[in-house]
Design a protein around this motif. Structure first.
Motif, PDB file in Angstrom:
ATOM      1  N   GLY A   1      46.199 141.512 106.412  1.00 40.19           N
ATOM      2  CA  GLY A   1      45.708 141.008 107.692  1.00 40.19           C
ATOM      3  C   GLY A   1      46.586 139.927 108.297  1.00 40.19           C
ATOM      4  O   GLY A   1      46.865 139.932 109.487  1.00 40.19           O
ATOM      5  N   SER A   2      47.042 138.988 107.489  1.00 38.64           N
ATOM      6  CA  SER A   2      47.774 137.848 108.042  1.00 38.64           C
ATOM      7  C   SER A   2      49.254 137.849 107.696  1.00 38.64           C
ATOM      8  O   SER A   2      49.989 136.980 108.148  1.00 38.64           O
ATOM      9  N   GLN A   3      49.687 138.811 106.886  1.00 36.68           N
ATOM     10  CA  GLN A   3      51.083 138.869 106.441  1.00 36.68           C
ATOM     11  C   GLN A   3      51.495 137.609 105.689  1.00 36.68           C
ATOM     12  O   GLN A   3      52.655 137.210 105.722  1.00 36.68           O
ATOM     13  N   CYS A   4      50.524 136.989 105.024  1.00 42.49           N
ATOM     14  CA  CYS A   4      50.822 135.800 104.224  1.00 42.49           C
ATOM     15  C   CYS A   4      51.234 136.219 102.813  1.00 42.49           C
ATOM     16  O   CYS A   4      50.667 137.156 102.258  1.00 42.49           O
ATOM     17  N   PRO A   5      52.196 135.527 102.246  1.00 44.76           N
ATOM     18  CA  PRO A   5      52.574 135.834 100.870  1.00 44.76           C
ATOM     19  C   PRO A   5      51.457 135.393  99.921  1.00 44.76           C
ATOM     20  O   PRO A   5      50.625 134.564 100.270  1.00 44.76           O
ATOM     21  N   PRO A   6      51.450 135.926  98.719  1.00 50.62           N
ATOM     22  CA  PRO A   6      50.448 135.491  97.745  1.00 50.62           C
ATOM     23  C   PRO A   6      50.649 134.018  97.393  1.00 50.62           C
ATOM     24  O   PRO A   6      51.758 133.487  97.517  1.00 50.62           O
ATOM     25  N   THR A   7      49.597 133.379  96.958  1.00 52.13           N
ATOM     26  CA  THR A   7      49.696 131.961  96.599  1.00 52.13           C
ATOM     27  C   THR A   7      50.522 131.800  95.326  1.00 52.13           C
ATOM     28  O   THR A   7      50.649 132.735  94.525  1.00 52.13           O
ATOM     29  N   CYS A   8      51.035 130.609  95.144  1.00 52.01           N
ATOM     30  CA  CYS A   8      51.785 130.311  93.916  1.00 52.01           C
ATOM     31  C   CYS A   8      50.881 130.444  92.694  1.00 52.01           C
ATOM     32  O   CYS A   8      51.330 130.890  91.638  1.00 52.01           O
ATOM     33  N   GLU A   9      49.621 130.080  92.832  1.00 51.22           N
ATOM     34  CA  GLU A   9      48.685 130.212  91.713  1.00 51.22           C
ATOM     35  C   GLU A   9      48.520 131.678  91.312  1.00 51.22           C
ATOM     36  O   GLU A   9      48.485 132.017  90.131  1.00 51.22           O
ATOM     37  N   ALA A  10      48.408 132.562  92.306  1.00 49.60           N
ATOM     38  CA  ALA A  10      48.241 133.988  92.020  1.00 49.60           C
ATOM     39  C   ALA A  10      49.498 134.579  91.373  1.00 49.60           C
ATOM     40  O   ALA A  10      49.406 135.364  90.411  1.00 49.60           O
ATOM     41  N   THR A  11      50.660 134.214  91.881  1.00 52.24           N
ATOM     42  CA  THR A  11      51.896 134.750  91.295  1.00 52.24           C
ATOM     43  C   THR A  11      52.126 134.177  89.894  1.00 52.24           C
ATOM     44  O   THR A  11      52.590 134.885  89.001  1.00 52.24           O
ATOM     45  N   ALA A  12      51.775 132.906  89.687  1.00 52.99           N
ATOM     46  CA  ALA A  12      51.923 132.301  88.359  1.00 52.99           C
ATOM     47  C   ALA A  12      50.988 132.976  87.350  1.00 52.99           C
ATOM     48  O   ALA A  12      51.375 133.215  86.196  1.00 52.99           O
ATOM     49  N   ALA A  13      49.774 133.305  87.766  1.00 51.34           N
ATOM     50  CA  ALA A  13      48.829 133.988  86.873  1.00 51.34           C
ATOM     51  C   ALA A  13      49.349 135.378  86.505  1.00 51.34           C
ATOM     52  O   ALA A  13      49.268 135.797  85.338  1.00 51.34           O
ATOM     53  N   ALA A  14      49.906 136.102  87.475  1.00 53.85           N
ATOM     54  CA  ALA A  14      50.464 137.431  87.201  1.00 53.85           C
ATOM     55  C   ALA A  14      51.686 137.328  86.283  1.00 53.85           C
ATOM     56  O   ALA A  14      51.851 138.140  85.366  1.00 53.85           O
ATOM     57  N   ALA A  15      52.528 136.318  86.512  1.00 52.94           N
ATOM     58  CA  ALA A  15      53.706 136.119  85.666  1.00 52.94           C
ATOM     59  C   ALA A  15      53.289 135.813  84.226  1.00 52.94           C
ATOM     60  O   ALA A  15      53.882 136.329  83.273  1.00 52.94           O
ATOM     61  N   ARG A  16      52.254 135.007  84.062  1.00 49.34           N
ATOM     62  CA  ARG A  16      51.754 134.667  82.717  1.00 49.34           C
ATOM     63  C   ARG A  16      51.321 135.934  81.983  1.00 49.34           C
ATOM     64  O   ARG A  16      51.663 136.137  80.814  1.00 49.34           O
ATOM     65  N   VAL A  17      50.558 136.797  82.647  1.00 48.32           N
ATOM     66  CA  VAL A  17      50.093 138.035  82.022  1.00 48.32           C
ATOM     67  C   VAL A  17      51.281 138.878  81.581  1.00 48.32           C
ATOM     68  O   VAL A  17      51.337 139.367  80.444  1.00 48.32           O
ATOM     69  N   ILE A  18      52.264 139.042  82.456  1.00 46.74           N
ATOM     70  CA  ILE A  18      53.424 139.883  82.136  1.00 46.74           C
ATOM     71  C   ILE A  18      54.271 139.261  81.028  1.00 46.74           C
ATOM     72  O   ILE A  18      54.769 139.966  80.143  1.00 46.74           O
ATOM     73  N   GLN A  19      54.405 137.942  81.019  1.00 49.17           N
ATOM     74  CA  GLN A  19      55.187 137.285  79.964  1.00 49.17           C
ATOM     75  C   GLN A  19      54.495 137.390  78.599  1.00 49.17           C
ATOM     76  O   GLN A  19      55.157 137.582  77.571  1.00 49.17           O
ATOM     77  N   ILE A  20      53.169 137.298  78.583  1.00 50.76           N
ATOM     78  CA  ILE A  20      52.441 137.498  77.327  1.00 50.76           C
ATOM     79  C   ILE A  20      52.535 138.959  76.899  1.00 50.76           C
ATOM     80  O   ILE A  20      52.698 139.260  75.709  1.00 50.76           O
ATOM     81  N   ASP A  21      52.441 139.882  77.862  1.00 47.10           N
ATOM     82  CA  ASP A  21      52.649 141.301  77.555  1.00 47.10           C
ATOM     83  C   ASP A  21      54.025 141.520  76.926  1.00 47.10           C
ATOM     84  O   ASP A  21      54.170 142.291  75.969  1.00 47.10           O
ATOM     85  N   SER A  22      55.027 140.856  77.458  1.00 49.19           N
ATOM     86  CA  SER A  22      56.391 140.994  76.964  1.00 49.19           C
ATOM     87  C   SER A  22      56.483 140.637  75.485  1.00 49.19           C
ATOM     88  O   SER A  22      57.024 141.397  74.669  1.00 49.19           O
ATOM     89  N   ALA A  23      55.922 139.486  75.127  1.00 49.81           N
ATOM     90  CA  ALA A  23      55.939 139.061  73.726  1.00 49.81           C
ATOM     91  C   ALA A  23      55.098 139.996  72.855  1.00 49.81           C
ATOM     92  O   ALA A  23      55.480 140.318  71.723  1.00 49.81           O
ATOM     93  N   THR A  24      53.980 140.465  73.390  1.00 50.05           N
ATOM     94  CA  THR A  24      53.108 141.356  72.627  1.00 50.05           C
ATOM     95  C   THR A  24      53.801 142.676  72.311  1.00 50.05           C
ATOM     96  O   THR A  24      53.707 143.181  71.181  1.00 50.05           O
ATOM     97  N   VAL A  25      54.493 143.248  73.279  1.00 50.08           N
ATOM     98  CA  VAL A  25      55.190 144.518  73.051  1.00 50.08           C
ATOM     99  C   VAL A  25      56.298 144.333  72.010  1.00 50.08           C
ATOM    100  O   VAL A  25      56.444 145.158  71.089  1.00 50.08           O
ATOM    101  N   LEU A  26      57.061 143.266  72.115  1.00 53.47           N
ATOM    102  CA  LEU A  26      58.104 142.994  71.113  1.00 53.47           C
ATOM    103  C   LEU A  26      57.492 142.839  69.719  1.00 53.47           C
ATOM    104  O   LEU A  26      57.978 143.421  68.745  1.00 53.47           O
ATOM    105  N   ASN A  27      56.424 142.050  69.623  1.00 54.94           N
ATOM    106  CA  ASN A  27      55.769 141.856  68.333  1.00 54.94           C
ATOM    107  C   ASN A  27      55.222 143.161  67.775  1.00 54.94           C
ATOM    108  O   ASN A  27      55.289 143.405  66.570  1.00 54.94           O
ATOM    109  N   ALA A  28      54.673 143.996  68.648  1.00 55.57           N
ATOM    110  CA  ALA A  28      54.143 145.289  68.202  1.00 55.57           C
ATOM    111  C   ALA A  28      55.249 146.125  67.568  1.00 55.57           C
ATOM    112  O   ALA A  28      55.058 146.707  66.490  1.00 55.57           O
ATOM    113  N   LEU A  29      56.399 146.177  68.205  1.00 55.40           N
ATOM    114  CA  LEU A  29      57.505 146.969  67.656  1.00 55.40           C
ATOM    115  C   LEU A  29      57.997 146.396  66.331  1.00 55.40           C
ATOM    116  O   LEU A  29      58.253 147.132  65.378  1.00 55.40           O
TER     117      LEU A  29
END
Length: 195
Positions: free
Chosen positions: A115-143
């Motif tokens: 609707g407003s063409q506003c970028p996502p908030t820093c809080e939202a992008t930081a939360a998504a980055a945290r999930v992906i970074q934890i996923d990254s470590a989890t996949v490595l540990n799994a292997l």
């Protein structure tokens, strides 16, 4: 050595189960970390980014997508180096077969507000980055923890963990891609004794 017919699919399926189990264990111990996506499958090639945000049945299942696919299969006499030599009828026994698998894990990431063409908030992008970074470590540990228990060798298969990269967000999805190369068990060629 010849390739056991079901070994590639069995390996990909075992790696998928291993990673999924590790994601579930991480979700049980890390607050706000999603578990294994309900869309988890072995796919025949590079996965389509089909199911990132919606859980499979609209319930509390975890959205996203976890896939494993084969990037390549090749002969090797000195694992993990690809053998590129002329082969003859008598040269079957000194060769192993290696398979390179690609694990792709996608999660929902914030996008522009339509609707407003506003970028996502820093809080939202930081939360998504945290999930992906934890996923990254989890996949490595799994292997590191699961691959040694796959197969019939008493010490597990020979394997090399390859590059992991973060996938740039596209269409509301982002995530990781992890490569691993594993030496497969093999059997005797025709008219050759089993090892």
């Amino acid at each position: 050595m010849a390739l056991i017919l079901e070994s590639v699919n069995e390996l990909a399926t075992a790696v998928l189960a291993c990673v999924c189990q590790a994601l579930e264990a991480t979700a049980a111990t890390v607050e706000n970390q999603p578990g294994c996506p309900c869309r988890s499958c072995v796919v025949p090639g590079t996965p389509a980014w089909d199911s990132c945000e919606d859980p499979c049945d609209g319930s509390d299942d975890t959205g996203g997508q976890l896939t494993v696919h084969v990037a390549r299969i090749y002969p090797t006499t000195e694992f993990p180096t690809e053998t590129r030599e002329v082969r003859g009828l008598k040269s079957c026994s000194a060769t192993r077969i290696a398979v390179e698998l690609v694990i792709t894990l996608l999660r929902c990431v914030p996008t522009m507000d339509e609707g407003s063409q506003c970028p996502p908030t820093c809080e939202a992008t930081a939360a998504a980055a945290r999930v992906i970074q934890i996923d990254s470590a989890t996949v490595l540990n799994a292997l590191l923890c699961c691959v040694p228990s796959i197969g019939v060798r008493h010490r597990g298969p020979l394997y090399v963990i390859g590059q992991q990269k973060t996938l740039d967000p596209k269409g509301g999805c982002g995530g990781i891609e992890q490569r691993v190369t594993i030496a497969l068990a093999s059997c005797a060629c025709p008219d050759e004794e089993s090892p």
